[in-house]
Design an enzyme around this catalytic site. Structure first.
Site, short mmCIF file in Angstrom:
data_model
loop_
_atom_site.label_atom_id
_atom_site.label_comp_id
_atom_site.label_asym_id
_atom_site.label_seq_id
_atom_site.Cartn_x
_atom_site.Cartn_y
_atom_site.Cartn_z
CD GLN A 91 -3.42 -4.66 6.31
OE1 GLN A 91 -3.53 -3.60 5.72
NE2 GLN A 91 -3.79 -5.81 5.76
CG ASP B 208 -9.63 -0.50 4.50
OD1 ASP B 208 -9.23 -0.92 3.40
OD2 ASP B 208 -8.99 -0.62 5.56
CE LYS C 232 -3.73 -2.63 2.06
NZ LYS C 232 -4.53 -3.03 3.24
N1 GUN Z 1 -6.93 -7.22 5.75
C1 GUN Z 1 -7.28 -7.96 4.68
N2 GUN Z 1 -7.83 -7.20 3.73
C2 GUN Z 1 -7.85 -5.94 4.21
C3 GUN Z 1 -8.29 -4.70 3.68
O1 GUN Z 1 -8.82 -4.59 2.56
N3 GUN Z 1 -8.12 -3.63 4.49
C4 GUN Z 1 -7.56 -3.72 5.72
N4 GUN Z 1 -7.45 -2.61 6.43
N5 GUN Z 1 -7.14 -4.84 6.23
C5 GUN Z 1 -7.27 -5.95 5.47
#
Ligand code: GUN
Length: 291
Positions: free
Chosen positions: A101, A124, A57
């Site tokens: 996360q 998200d 990211k």
């Molecule tokens: N863990 C697995 N997929 C995601 C996601 O799309 N966003 C976040 N913040 N954590 C994750």
């Protein structure tokens, strides 16, 4: 055309590059107005998969010209301490997006944390306000993976209206928001899950099939409709390789379009995230202007 004609394979990496370029262009426009979008990731503990996703990211932010910071906290942080971290980031005017996360350590209530992130700083799209908006067809900040799948459908001219869409999986991150987005676009939507009896009887009727379960090769050739468009949001890595929910090698022989794993849905998730960081910055700037 052979059965495995590569024209059937959806190039998620190519579309993701295009989406990232759009995000980068939007960042330049914001910077001209003196607005610098900034993402803060919050990483709790030392899970290697989470560390890798956060790294990816941050690299995407760098490509798009988005400022990014990683706030790393120990696995034994208390819920109260983590809520204080989120509160400070919510109040910080230089921060446009906060991404916690997942998964979080078991002693922390994920819902409490998701609820604490300001809905305007939620790239998200996991906050209940943003999820609720999606349910009433007011799509603003929505979960990135299903949004990425919708973008792939648009890029590859997959008609949604009036089609039978079957979503396998009911997670809050993929299945449920995917079903809502397809319904918002007038598909007839069926959601299947672990308690579904005779999964094949549903998947065989799908013009559009989306799988998001994390079960390696759950969807086999006999389970899909001739000419279907298949989107695979699953990813499983074991000692023999990386796999999706769909038995790609065989299913491709029967369908009209299919996403590979890797290189299909995965790259789209992060590209859409970049557009959402931009959107957060725009939402915040618009709110400031109203004051
Ligand atoms: N863990 C697995 N997929 C995601 C996601 O799309 N966003 C976040 N913040 N954590 C994750």
């Amino acid at each position: 055309m052979t059965n495995t004609d590569t024209s059937k394979i959806i190039d998620g990496r190519a579309v993701a590059s295009k989406v990232e370029a759009e995000a980068a262009a939007a960042v330049l426009k914001l910077k001209e107005k003196g607005i610098a979008p900034k993402l803060v990731t919050v990483l709790v503990g030392e899970d290697p998969a989470s560390q890798m996703y956060v790294r990816m990211k941050h690299k995407a932010c760098e490509r798009a010209g988005i400022l990014a910071e990683n706030c790393i906290k120990p696995a034994d942080i208390t819920e109260k301490e983590l809520l204080a971290v989120i509160d400070a980031l919510n109040k910080d005017k230089t921060v446009s997006s906060i991404l916690v996360q997942l998964p979080l350590p078991r002693h922390i209530n994920e819902k409490e944390i998701m609820n604490a992130v300001s809905p305007d700083k939620d790239p998200d799209g996991f906050h209940p306000f943003n999820m609720g908006s999606l349910m009433i067809n007011e799509e603003g900040l929505v979960p990135c993976t299903p949004k990425g799948i919708i973008r792939l459908m648009e890029e590859y001219n997959v008609d949604i209206k009036g089609k039978n869409a079957v979503v396998v999986g009911r997670s809050n991150i993929v299945g449920k928001p995917m079903a809502a987005m397809l319904l918002n676009r007038s598909a007839t939507v069926t959601v299947c899950h672990t308690s579904t009896k005779d999964l094949k009887s549903y998947t065989k009727e799908a013009d559009i099939l989306v799988a998001g379960t994390g079960v390696k090769h759950l969807i086999t050739q006999d389970m899909v409709k001739e000419g279907a468009a298949v989107f695979d949001a699953g990813i499983v890595t074991d000692e023999t390789g990386t796999y999706g929910d769909v038995d790609f090698e065989n299913v491709i022989k029967k369908v009209s379009l299919i996403t590979p794993v890797p290189g299909g849905v995965g790259p789209m998730t992060i590209a859409i995230l970049m557009t959402h960081v931009v959107k957060c910055a725009e939402i915040i700037a618009a709110a400031e202007n109203k004051k």
